[in-house]
Scaffold this motif. Structure first.
Motif, short mmCIF file in Angstrom:
data_model
loop_
_atom_site.label_atom_id
_atom_site.label_comp_id
_atom_site.label_asym_id
_atom_site.label_seq_id
_atom_site.Cartn_x
_atom_site.Cartn_y
_atom_site.Cartn_z
N PRO A 49 0.83 -1.20 0.00
CA PRO A 49 0.00 0.00 0.00
C PRO A 49 0.87 1.26 0.00
N GLY A 50 0.45 2.25 -0.79
CA GLY A 50 1.27 3.44 -0.94
C GLY A 50 2.25 3.31 -2.08
N ASP A 51 2.16 2.22 -2.84
CA ASP A 51 3.02 1.97 -4.00
C ASP A 51 4.47 1.71 -3.61
N PHE A 52 4.69 1.25 -2.40
CA PHE A 52 6.04 0.92 -1.96
C PHE A 52 6.41 -0.47 -2.43
N LYS A 53 7.62 -0.64 -2.98
CA LYS A 53 8.00 -1.89 -3.65
C LYS A 53 9.07 -2.65 -2.88
N VAL A 54 8.92 -3.97 -2.84
CA VAL A 54 9.89 -4.86 -2.22
C VAL A 54 10.15 -6.03 -3.18
N ASP A 55 11.42 -6.33 -3.41
CA ASP A 55 11.79 -7.50 -4.20
C ASP A 55 12.31 -8.59 -3.26
N VAL A 56 11.83 -9.79 -3.46
CA VAL A 56 12.20 -10.92 -2.61
C VAL A 56 12.85 -11.98 -3.50
N ALA A 57 13.94 -12.56 -3.01
CA ALA A 57 14.61 -13.63 -3.74
C ALA A 57 14.96 -14.76 -2.79
N THR A 58 14.87 -15.97 -3.28
CA THR A 58 15.40 -17.12 -2.55
C THR A 58 16.92 -17.09 -2.68
N ALA A 59 17.63 -17.26 -1.57
CA ALA A 59 19.09 -17.36 -1.64
C ALA A 59 19.44 -18.47 -2.62
N ARG A 60 20.32 -18.15 -3.57
CA ARG A 60 20.50 -19.10 -4.67
C ARG A 60 21.90 -19.02 -5.27
N THR A 61 22.23 -20.03 -6.02
CA THR A 61 23.42 -20.03 -6.85
C THR A 61 22.97 -19.89 -8.30
N GLU A 62 23.87 -19.40 -9.13
CA GLU A 62 23.58 -19.26 -10.55
C GLU A 62 24.72 -19.83 -11.37
N THR A 63 24.39 -20.58 -12.40
CA THR A 63 25.38 -21.05 -13.36
C THR A 63 24.94 -20.63 -14.75
N TYR A 64 25.92 -20.47 -15.64
CA TYR A 64 25.65 -19.99 -16.99
C TYR A 64 26.11 -21.04 -18.00
N ASP A 65 25.20 -21.45 -18.87
CA ASP A 65 25.54 -22.47 -19.86
C ASP A 65 26.51 -21.94 -20.92
N ARG A 66 26.47 -20.63 -21.14
CA ARG A 66 27.35 -20.00 -22.12
C ARG A 66 27.42 -18.52 -21.79
N PRO A 67 28.42 -17.80 -22.31
CA PRO A 67 28.53 -16.36 -22.04
C PRO A 67 27.26 -15.61 -22.46
N ALA A 68 26.83 -14.69 -21.59
CA ALA A 68 25.69 -13.80 -21.85
C ALA A 68 24.34 -14.52 -21.79
N ALA A 69 24.32 -15.81 -21.43
CA ALA A 69 23.05 -16.53 -21.32
C ALA A 69 22.37 -16.17 -20.01
N LEU A 70 21.06 -16.40 -19.94
CA LEU A 70 20.37 -16.24 -18.66
C LEU A 70 20.80 -17.38 -17.74
N PRO A 71 20.84 -17.12 -16.43
CA PRO A 71 21.38 -18.12 -15.51
C PRO A 71 20.44 -19.28 -15.23
N VAL A 72 21.05 -20.40 -14.84
CA VAL A 72 20.31 -21.54 -14.28
C VAL A 72 20.38 -21.38 -12.77
N VAL A 73 19.23 -21.37 -12.12
CA VAL A 73 19.14 -21.01 -10.70
C VAL A 73 18.90 -22.25 -9.85
N ARG A 74 19.63 -22.33 -8.72
CA ARG A 74 19.43 -23.40 -7.74
C ARG A 74 19.47 -22.79 -6.34
N PRO A 75 18.70 -23.32 -5.39
CA PRO A 75 18.73 -22.79 -4.02
C PRO A 75 20.13 -22.87 -3.43
N GLY A 76 20.47 -21.91 -2.57
CA GLY A 76 21.78 -21.89 -1.95
C GLY A 76 21.74 -21.14 -0.63
N SER A 77 22.91 -20.91 -0.07
CA SER A 77 23.04 -20.17 1.20
C SER A 77 23.15 -18.68 0.91
#
Length: 260
Positions: free
Chosen positions: A86-114
């Protein structure tokens, strides 16, 4: 180190405390991360609230949104969520995760992490500070990668040698942060930028991603200084070549040229 007193000065403090309480009740750990924590030590306040959850971030986001009466959008592929309170206030939430990339500039593959693994996937050391939000630990600062030292010394530094290979847009961000904070890209990091330019990695980005980065350049306080630095590093020479196929890129480049 505990920065609860510093967090207390922020206008977003009620949201941070509520997020910590919600996480605690669900048996999760919640952290404020990124720009909000970094900017405390740069004497700047940002209203961008990024919360990382050790555990099920999507479940947390759903529960927190219900508690706050917020509109919720889930991005299950990336295990993230966007809340509009309410009030247009924004919050971004993410699961703690690791990211791997299949190739340069690709979008990441996401897995849960610490939380440590989550911070390690980030672009630069100055963005790896995390402050715990759970009651009893509220404000406990987590700095596993020397962020405080680099903020004090004014360095923009990547966390590993493959950073620009994973995501070439980080070259644009390095320069934006350098000019925004009057910092300096660390020598070893600058060499990695030049290596990435020589390898043609900018050319692997889509026109849309390049255009998005250039729009962010235009929103900074001094776009011409950023452009000059990008040109000095060779980044824009590759953008201009690729831009022949992307009208939006060329339009933005002309607009930047006019502002020099």
């Amino acid at each position: 180190m505990n920065i609860g007193g510093l967090l207390q000065r922020l206008s977003v403090i009620p949201v941070l405390r509520d997020a910590g309480v919600c996480a605690e009740e669900m048996g999760l750990s919640a952290y404020a991360v990124g720009g909000l924590v970094r900017d405390l030590f740069l004497h700047r306040e940002t209203l961008d609230v990024d919360v990382v959850i050790e555990g099920d971030g999507l479940a947390f986001a759903s529960s927190f949104a219900a508690d706050q009466g917020a509109r919720l959008t889930l991005y299950k592929r990336f295990k993230t969520a966007h809340l509009v309170l309410p009030g247009d206030f924004k919050v971004d939430v993410a699961t703690a995760r690791t990211e791997t990339y299949d190739r340069p500039a690709a979008l990441p593959v996401v897995r849960p992490g610490s939380i440590r693994e989550d911070l390690f996937r980030r672009d630069f050391s100055i963005n790896t500070l995390a402050a715990c939000l759970n009651p009893g630990r509220f404000g406990d600062l987590f700095d596993p990668f020397g962020a405080m030292d680099d903020i004090r010394d004014g360095w923009i530094r990547v966390l590993h040698d493959g950073s620009f290979i994973d995501d070439p847009t980080r070259m644009f961000r390095a320069v934006r942060f350098e000019k925004r904070f009057d910092f300096r890209i660390q020598d070893a990091t600058e060499l990695l930028v030049r290596d990435a330019v020589s390898a043609g990695l900018v050319g692997m980005l889509s026109g849309y991603r390049i255009a998005s980065e250039l729009r962010l350049v235009l929103r900074e306080g001094n776009p011409p200084s950023i452009v000059r630095r990008l040109e000095e590093l060779g980044v824009l020479s590759l953008v201009r070549k690729k831009g022949k196929r992307y009208r939006e890129v060329m339009r933005l480049l002309r607009k930047i040229d006019e502002e020099k």
